[in-house]
Scaffold this motif. Structure first.
Motif, PDB file in Angstrom:
ATOM      1  N   ALA A 195       0.833  -1.197   0.000  1.00 55.66           N
ATOM      2  CA  ALA A 195       0.000   0.000   0.000  1.00 55.66           C
ATOM      3  C   ALA A 195       0.869   1.248   0.000  1.00 55.66           C
ATOM      4  O   ALA A 195       0.443   2.315  -0.432  1.00 55.66           O
ATOM      5  CB  ALA A 195      -0.921  -0.007   1.226  1.00 55.66           C
ATOM      6  N   SER A 196       2.123   1.099   0.491  1.00 54.97           N
ATOM      7  CA  SER A 196       3.057   2.219   0.529  1.00 54.97           C
ATOM      8  C   SER A 196       4.476   1.694   0.431  1.00 54.97           C
ATOM      9  O   SER A 196       4.793   0.630   0.984  1.00 54.97           O
ATOM     10  CB  SER A 196       2.897   3.011   1.828  1.00 54.97           C
ATOM     11  N   TYR A 197       5.335   2.425  -0.266  1.00 54.90           N
ATOM     12  CA  TYR A 197       6.758   2.088  -0.307  1.00 54.90           C
ATOM     13  C   TYR A 197       7.527   2.794   0.805  1.00 54.90           C
ATOM     14  O   TYR A 197       8.758   2.808   0.800  1.00 54.90           O
ATOM     15  CB  TYR A 197       7.351   2.465  -1.668  1.00 54.90           C
ATOM     16  N   GLU A 198       6.823   3.372   1.759  1.00 52.09           N
ATOM     17  CA  GLU A 198       7.461   4.101   2.844  1.00 52.09           C
ATOM     18  C   GLU A 198       7.624   3.254   4.095  1.00 52.09           C
ATOM     19  O   GLU A 198       8.012   3.766   5.147  1.00 52.09           O
ATOM     20  CB  GLU A 198       6.642   5.362   3.185  1.00 52.09           C
ATOM     21  N   ASN A 199       7.324   1.965   4.039  1.00 50.98           N
ATOM     22  CA  ASN A 199       7.460   1.113   5.215  1.00 50.98           C
ATOM     23  C   ASN A 199       8.916   1.020   5.646  1.00 50.98           C
ATOM     24  O   ASN A 199       9.839   1.111   4.828  1.00 50.98           O
ATOM     25  CB  ASN A 199       6.909  -0.282   4.925  1.00 50.98           C
ATOM     26  N   ASN A 200       9.130   0.811   6.939  1.00 50.59           N
ATOM     27  CA  ASN A 200      10.480   0.799   7.497  1.00 50.59           C
ATOM     28  C   ASN A 200      11.307  -0.381   7.000  1.00 50.59           C
ATOM     29  O   ASN A 200      12.502  -0.256   6.757  1.00 50.59           O
ATOM     30  CB  ASN A 200      10.422   0.767   9.032  1.00 50.59           C
ATOM     31  N   LEU A 201      10.692  -1.537   6.861  1.00 53.41           N
ATOM     32  CA  LEU A 201      11.398  -2.737   6.445  1.00 53.41           C
ATOM     33  C   LEU A 201      11.271  -2.926   4.937  1.00 53.41           C
ATOM     34  O   LEU A 201      10.183  -2.789   4.376  1.00 53.41           O
ATOM     35  CB  LEU A 201      10.836  -3.973   7.159  1.00 53.41           C
ATOM     36  N   GLU A 202      12.382  -3.277   4.283  1.00 51.03           N
ATOM     37  CA  GLU A 202      12.336  -3.514   2.852  1.00 51.03           C
ATOM     38  C   GLU A 202      11.403  -4.673   2.517  1.00 51.03           C
ATOM     39  O   GLU A 202      10.733  -4.664   1.481  1.00 51.03           O
ATOM     40  CB  GLU A 202      13.746  -3.783   2.323  1.00 51.03           C
ATOM     41  N   ASN A 203      11.348  -5.677   3.377  1.00 52.81           N
ATOM     42  CA  ASN A 203      10.433  -6.794   3.143  1.00 52.81           C
ATOM     43  C   ASN A 203       8.993  -6.310   3.013  1.00 52.81           C
ATOM     44  O   ASN A 203       8.196  -6.871   2.249  1.00 52.81           O
ATOM     45  CB  ASN A 203      10.523  -7.816   4.285  1.00 52.81           C
ATOM     46  N   ASP A 204       8.651  -5.269   3.778  1.00 54.14           N
ATOM     47  CA  ASP A 204       7.288  -4.749   3.764  1.00 54.14           C
ATOM     48  C   ASP A 204       7.036  -3.795   2.594  1.00 54.14           C
ATOM     49  O   ASP A 204       5.975  -3.174   2.524  1.00 54.14           O
ATOM     50  CB  ASP A 204       6.967  -4.057   5.091  1.00 54.14           C
ATOM     51  N   CYS A 205       8.014  -3.713   1.701  1.00 55.42           N
ATOM     52  CA  CYS A 205       7.831  -2.988   0.430  1.00 55.42           C
ATOM     53  C   CYS A 205       7.734  -3.966  -0.742  1.00 55.42           C
ATOM     54  O   CYS A 205       7.842  -3.564  -1.907  1.00 55.42           O
ATOM     55  CB  CYS A 205       8.978  -2.014   0.191  1.00 55.42           C
ATOM     56  N   SER A 206       7.552  -5.257  -0.442  1.00 56.74           N
ATOM     57  CA  SER A 206       7.490  -6.276  -1.487  1.00 56.74           C
ATOM     58  C   SER A 206       6.318  -6.033  -2.426  1.00 56.74           C
ATOM     59  O   SER A 206       5.192  -5.785  -1.979  1.00 56.74           O
ATOM     60  CB  SER A 206       7.336  -7.674  -0.871  1.00 56.74           C
ATOM     61  N   VAL A 207       6.586  -6.116  -3.733  1.00 53.11           N
ATOM     62  CA  VAL A 207       5.506  -6.076  -4.711  1.00 53.11           C
ATOM     63  C   VAL A 207       4.727  -7.380  -4.588  1.00 53.11           C
ATOM     64  O   VAL A 207       5.284  -8.473  -4.713  1.00 53.11           O
ATOM     65  CB  VAL A 207       6.048  -5.909  -6.140  1.00 53.11           C
ATOM     66  N   ALA A 208       3.442  -7.263  -4.312  1.00 54.59           N
ATOM     67  CA  ALA A 208       2.576  -8.426  -4.119  1.00 54.59           C
ATOM     68  C   ALA A 208       1.534  -8.464  -5.223  1.00 54.59           C
ATOM     69  O   ALA A 208       0.916  -7.438  -5.533  1.00 54.59           O
ATOM     70  CB  ALA A 208       1.895  -8.358  -2.750  1.00 54.59           C
ATOM     71  N   VAL A 209       1.337  -9.634  -5.822  1.00 55.20           N
ATOM     72  CA  VAL A 209       0.400  -9.751  -6.939  1.00 55.20           C
ATOM     73  C   VAL A 209      -0.590 -10.879  -6.708  1.00 55.20           C
ATOM     74  O   VAL A 209      -0.263 -11.913  -6.117  1.00 55.20           O
ATOM     75  CB  VAL A 209       1.123  -9.973  -8.282  1.00 55.20           C
ATOM     76  N   ARG A 210      -1.805 -10.645  -7.178  1.00 58.55           N
ATOM     77  CA  ARG A 210      -2.844 -11.676  -7.196  1.00 58.55           C
ATOM     78  C   ARG A 210      -3.173 -11.959  -8.657  1.00 58.55           C
ATOM     79  O   ARG A 210      -3.471 -11.047  -9.418  1.00 58.55           O
ATOM     80  CB  ARG A 210      -4.093 -11.230  -6.439  1.00 58.55           C
ATOM     81  N   ILE A 211      -3.093 -13.214  -9.028  1.00 59.67           N
ATOM     82  CA  ILE A 211      -3.293 -13.630 -10.411  1.00 59.67           C
ATOM     83  C   ILE A 211      -4.611 -14.389 -10.500  1.00 59.67           C
ATOM     84  O   ILE A 211      -4.877 -15.287  -9.694  1.00 59.67           O
ATOM     85  CB  ILE A 211      -2.144 -14.554 -10.865  1.00 59.67           C
ATOM     86  N   THR A 212      -5.441 -14.029 -11.443  1.00 62.97           N
ATOM     87  CA  THR A 212      -6.674 -14.775 -11.666  1.00 62.97           C
ATOM     88  C   THR A 212      -6.673 -15.321 -13.086  1.00 62.97           C
ATOM     89  O   THR A 212      -6.271 -14.645 -14.035  1.00 62.97           O
ATOM     90  CB  THR A 212      -7.917 -13.900 -11.454  1.00 62.97           C
ATOM     91  N   TYR A 213      -7.113 -16.569 -13.200  1.00 61.50           N
ATOM     92  CA  TYR A 213      -7.283 -17.197 -14.511  1.00 61.50           C
ATOM     93  C   TYR A 213      -8.603 -17.953 -14.460  1.00 61.50           C
ATOM     94  O   TYR A 213      -8.721 -18.940 -13.739  1.00 61.50           O
ATOM     95  CB  TYR A 213      -6.125 -18.144 -14.831  1.00 61.50           C
ATOM     96  N   GLY A 214      -9.584 -17.443 -15.164  1.00 63.27           N
ATOM     97  CA  GLY A 214     -10.929 -17.992 -15.003  1.00 63.27           C
ATOM     98  C   GLY A 214     -11.393 -17.749 -13.582  1.00 63.27           C
ATOM     99  O   GLY A 214     -11.307 -16.629 -13.068  1.00 63.27           O
ATOM    100  N   ILE A 215     -11.850 -18.815 -12.939  1.00 61.46           N
ATOM    101  CA  ILE A 215     -12.294 -18.667 -11.557  1.00 61.46           C
ATOM    102  C   ILE A 215     -11.212 -19.056 -10.556  1.00 61.46           C
ATOM    103  O   ILE A 215     -11.448 -19.070  -9.346  1.00 61.46           O
ATOM    104  CB  ILE A 215     -13.564 -19.495 -11.275  1.00 61.46           C
TER     105      ILE A 215
END
Length: 368
Positions: free
Chosen positions: A145-165
């Protein structure tokens, strides 16, 4: 989700791999992470593992017929996630790189940046809610939600992939803060397949986060006998309580899920081994504070009692949970709450300022 579960249950366990239009490969890269997603002949690589697995990642992609990658997703800039990406960029063309909007002061980051710029790929620092097409699949950026988090781990790009259902969630090394931010944002998290955050670390996959994801299948990428104690006993207990079917690379090697858009099946049966890794590297047997592989302090108020996977669910109206012994306060979802004796817990909806005025200090793990 009910309809999806019925269809998933009816899908074959094996077979039709050669004709399945969608495949989700969690590569066995040892103590690291790498996922190859194929949708209708289009490819996306999410992370690439560490140095020791770079050649394997390249070879695996070649075996799958990859000639060019539509996307590379760099979750964050730790060596065990980006070294293999450098190798892939030297072999395969790439249209677009999705990477977190921060800089790292490491040699491997410099090598990655040089390779990325030389590749000619468009480098995008995605924002929560951005969407991208991969064949018939839709890739939605759910974090950070923000790249301003203190830990680099908490700046991870997170993705949700959908294919059909069918749906798949990959959040890199996201920890408690990013998990909380993602949940607070209200984005859709419920997913059939969940790549467990941070290799199953104790400071990730909190009770409330798992309740939002509601995975049917959980996949853990880690090496056997790793020095970090991954996966952690607390996390494995929470996953077991969630009733997931479990796959893990340290037990099964590379794991692949296939889908036709209406159901999904795997290339092997789940191991359902919920045992923890060697905890010597992450914390000692007393439950005292230690360091993660990124050098961050683990929770300081663990009392060595271990977690039940339920934690603060006993009082879901509470905003904070105070530890009467250490005088620290936490978000209710914080993993430190799972380690407190019940007699040391104080559930409260008082304000942060009020608790500090009473002498409590904010937890350094969940940063309330």
């Amino acid at each position: 989700m009910i309809i999806a579960l019925v269809l998933l249950a009816a899908a074959p366990v094996r077979g039709a791999e050669d004709t399945a239009p969608f495949a989700f490969h969690m590569l066995d890269v040892g103590q690291g992470a790498s996922v190859l997603v194929e949708a209708d002949g289009h490819y996306m690589l999410i992370d690439g593992g560490g140095r020791s697995s770079s050649s394997y990642v390249v070879s695996y992609l070649q075996q799958q017929g990859v000639e060019k990658l539509d996307y590379i997703v760099v979750s964050h800039y730790d060596e065990d996630h980006i070294s293999g990406i450098v190798g892939a960029l030297h072999v395969f063309g790439c249209n677009t790189i999705l990477a977190p909007d921060y800089h790292a002061d490491t040699d491997i980051y410099a090598s990655y940046l040089e390779a990325a710029e030389a590749s000619g790929a468009e480098i995008i620092y995605p924002r929560q809610g951005d969407t991208y097409a991969l064949g018939g699949a839709v890739i939605t950026v759910v974090g950070p939600a923000s790249y301003e988090n203190n830990l680099e781990n908490d700046c991870s790009v997170a993705v949700r992939i959908t294919y059909g259902i069918t749906s798949y969630l990959v959040c890199g090394d996201a920890q408690a803060q990013e998990e909380a931010d993602i949940m607070d944002s209200g984005v859709e998290l419920e997913s059939d397949v969940y790549v467990v955050n941070h290799h199953g670390s104790a400071d990730s996959s909190g009770f409330y986060f798992l309740s939002a994801v509601r995975p049917v299948y959980a996949l853990i990428s880690c090496s056997a006998d790793n020095s970090y104690g991954h996966p952690a006993a607390e996390t494995m207990q929470r996953l077991d309580n969630e009733g997931v079917s479990l796959y893990r690379t340290d037990r099964q090697g590379t794991v692949t899920a296939y889908s036709d858009g209406t159901g999904l099946w795997f290339d092997q049966e789940p191991c359902d081994d919920f045992s923890a890794g060697d905890t010597a590297g992450e914390r000692d047997n007393s439950g005292a504070a230690g360091q993660s592989e990124d050098g961050y302090l683990m929770p300081e108020d663990a009392d060595g009692q271990g977690g039940t996977g339920q934690g603060a669910s006993e009082n879901t109206d509470a905003v904070y949970v105070c530890n009467l012994n250490t005088k620290k306060f936490h978000y209710a979802y914080c993993d430190s709450v799972n380690k407190m004796k019940e007699s040391n817990r104080k559930y409260t909806d008082e304000s942060r300022e009020s608790l500090i005025a009473q002498g409590y200090e904010p937890c350094q793990n969940c940063n309330p």
